[in-house]
Design a protein around this motif. Structure first.
Motif, PDB file in Angstrom:
ATOM      1  N   HIS A   1       0.754  -1.139   0.254  1.00 18.54           N
ATOM      2  CA  HIS A   1       0.070  -0.051   0.057  1.00 18.54           C
ATOM      3  C   HIS A   1       0.820   1.336  -0.084  1.00 18.54           C
ATOM      4  O   HIS A   1       0.663   2.255  -0.871  1.00 18.54           O
ATOM      5  CB  HIS A   1      -1.005   0.065   1.266  1.00 18.54           C
ATOM      6  CG  HIS A   1      -1.829   1.193   1.320  1.00 18.54           C
ATOM      7  ND1 HIS A   1      -2.622   1.772   0.428  1.00 18.54           N
ATOM      8  CD2 HIS A   1      -1.992   2.097   2.278  1.00 18.54           C
ATOM      9  CE1 HIS A   1      -3.265   2.792   0.790  1.00 18.54           C
ATOM     10  NE2 HIS A   1      -2.528   3.123   2.065  1.00 18.54           N
TER      11      HIS A   1
ATOM     12  N   HIS B   1       2.262   1.921  -3.558  1.00 16.01           N
ATOM     13  CA  HIS B   1       1.268   2.856  -4.243  1.00 16.01           C
ATOM     14  C   HIS B   1       0.124   2.312  -4.680  1.00 16.01           C
ATOM     15  O   HIS B   1      -0.641   2.573  -5.721  1.00 16.01           O
ATOM     16  CB  HIS B   1       1.961   3.772  -5.399  1.00 16.01           C
ATOM     17  CG  HIS B   1       3.132   4.662  -5.110  1.00 16.01           C
ATOM     18  ND1 HIS B   1       3.135   5.414  -3.901  1.00 16.01           N
ATOM     19  CD2 HIS B   1       4.496   4.319  -5.470  1.00 16.01           C
ATOM     20  CE1 HIS B   1       4.506   5.951  -3.700  1.00 16.01           C
ATOM     21  NE2 HIS B   1       5.137   5.005  -4.544  1.00 16.01           N
ATOM     22  N   THR B   2      -0.305   1.032  -4.089  1.00 19.16           N
ATOM     23  CA  THR B   2      -1.465   0.400  -4.323  1.00 19.16           C
ATOM     24  C   THR B   2      -2.751   0.957  -3.350  1.00 19.16           C
ATOM     25  O   THR B   2      -2.547   1.372  -2.393  1.00 19.16           O
ATOM     26  CB  THR B   2      -1.472  -1.148  -4.161  1.00 19.16           C
ATOM     27  OG1 THR B   2      -0.270  -1.542  -4.842  1.00 19.16           O
ATOM     28  CG2 THR B   2      -2.516  -1.775  -4.574  1.00 19.16           C
ATOM     29  N   SER B   3      -4.095   0.796  -4.180  1.00 13.84           N
ATOM     30  CA  SER B   3      -5.259   1.205  -3.196  1.00 13.84           C
ATOM     31  C   SER B   3      -5.337   0.565  -2.096  1.00 13.84           C
ATOM     32  O   SER B   3      -4.647  -0.742  -1.841  1.00 13.84           O
ATOM     33  CB  SER B   3      -6.314   1.327  -3.991  1.00 13.84           C
ATOM     34  OG  SER B   3      -6.847   0.021  -4.403  1.00 13.84           O
ATOM     35  N   LEU B   4      -6.075   1.333  -0.981  1.00 20.42           N
ATOM     36  CA  LEU B   4      -6.242   0.481   0.247  1.00 20.42           C
ATOM     37  C   LEU B   4      -6.951  -0.746   0.091  1.00 20.42           C
ATOM     38  O   LEU B   4      -6.640  -1.665   0.632  1.00 20.42           O
ATOM     39  CB  LEU B   4      -7.103   1.650   1.207  1.00 20.42           C
ATOM     40  CG  LEU B   4      -7.293   0.886   2.501  1.00 20.42           C
ATOM     41  CD1 LEU B   4      -6.051   0.834   3.294  1.00 20.42           C
ATOM     42  CD2 LEU B   4      -8.359   2.019   3.250  1.00 20.42           C
TER      43      LEU B   4
ATOM     44  N   LEU C   1      -7.275  -2.667  -2.803  1.00 18.98           N
ATOM     45  CA  LEU C   1      -6.673  -3.730  -3.460  1.00 18.98           C
ATOM     46  C   LEU C   1      -5.432  -4.345  -2.564  1.00 18.98           C
ATOM     47  O   LEU C   1      -5.249  -5.545  -2.438  1.00 18.98           O
ATOM     48  CB  LEU C   1      -5.974  -3.235  -4.654  1.00 18.98           C
ATOM     49  CG  LEU C   1      -5.022  -4.348  -5.841  1.00 18.98           C
ATOM     50  CD1 LEU C   1      -6.239  -5.401  -6.092  1.00 18.98           C
ATOM     51  CD2 LEU C   1      -4.793  -3.577  -6.820  1.00 18.98           C
TER      52      LEU C   1
END
Length: 258
Positions: free
Chosen positions: A83, A87-90, A92
């Motif tokens: 995350h 930089h992955t969405s919360l 996902l």
């Protein structure tokens, strides 16, 4: 009062499942940075106790819950990596982490299923050979399958204990075997005090409950003696090497412009 009564009834019905989840969660604290190393023996001993006289299906569920508690705490850092630094969405990142934990927990569930399916009787071989061997085998498979995840190996929790004396001889998986063996010995010693609540009994002939205690003490004593043996020796002139940690932020280390 009705809610309290309902809660107690549900707890008594699913006390094994709840105990498995708690035991797995506690096992994570046997590793750094907490280093409460006795939990590496007590937690597997409790899981083995829950597996005794369980059906293969229930043993799988108990092992799965144990794994969910263990890896849910032990590999929670994966979420931060995905995350914050990936930089992955919360959503996902949470989904990937949950799926990863579930897959790892399957290994313990499969171990419980196979152990109770093919060794339903609590014999000497099951307790002192098959259970420790299966734990070491599952860790070995987990370390290479699907590129492997060799974190949280049971043996690595004992690097600062007398049992570490066995590591130069048997390696990390051999040390895992000995820790699981210690868990079996601990369980068989305390089993007379748990027999009523957990239906804890063994198919062992001429068995005396003090013998596991003596074997457990001997296991630790031999490991302590082995820890004093210098297994390596210096040959030739020593080489001096210096390592410098680069001061690079995790947020920018993968950015192409840097």
């Amino acid at each position: 009062m009705q809610l309290v009564y309902s809660f107690l009834c549900n707890f008594m019905t699913y006390y094994k499942e709840i105990s498995a989840l708690i035991a797995g969660s506690l096992l994570a604290f046997a590793f750094a940075p907490m280093n409460i190393y006795p939990l590496a023996i007590f937690s597997p001993a409790l899981l083995l106790l829950l597996w005794l006289n369980s059906s293969a299906k229930r043993a799988f569920i108990l092992g799965l819950l144990f794994g969910l508690g263990f890896y849910g705490i032990g590999v929670s850092w994966v979420f931060i990596s995905i995350h914050e630094f990936g930089h992955t969405s919360l959503f996902l990142a949470s989904l990937i982490t949950a799926l990863f934990i579930f897959i790892l927990a399957l290994f313990t569930g499969i171990q419980g299923f196979l152990l109770t399916r093919f060794f339903p009787s609590n014999t000497f071989i099951k307790l002192y050979l098959i259970f420790p061997s299966s734990w070491a085998l599952i860790e070995w498979v987990r370390s290479w399958i699907f590129t492997g995840f060799p974190w949280l190996l049971l043996g690595s929790s004992q690097v600062n204990t007398p049992l570490s004396g066995y590591a130069p001889i048997f390696g990390i998986y051999g040390l895992t075997f000995l820790i699981a063996l210690a868990a079996s010995l601990l369980l068989t010693f305390f089993c007379p005090f748990l027999s009523k609540r957990f239906d804890c009994h063994f198919d062992l002939k001429n068995f005396h409950y003090c013998r596991p205690l003596f074997a457990l003490i001997g296991l630790w004593a031999v490991g302590y003696v082995l820890s004093f043996i210098p297994w390596t020796h210096v040959q030739g002139k020593p080489i001096q090497i210096s390592l410098i940690q680069a001061n690079i932020s995790q947020e920018i280390k993968w950015e192409p412009e840097y």
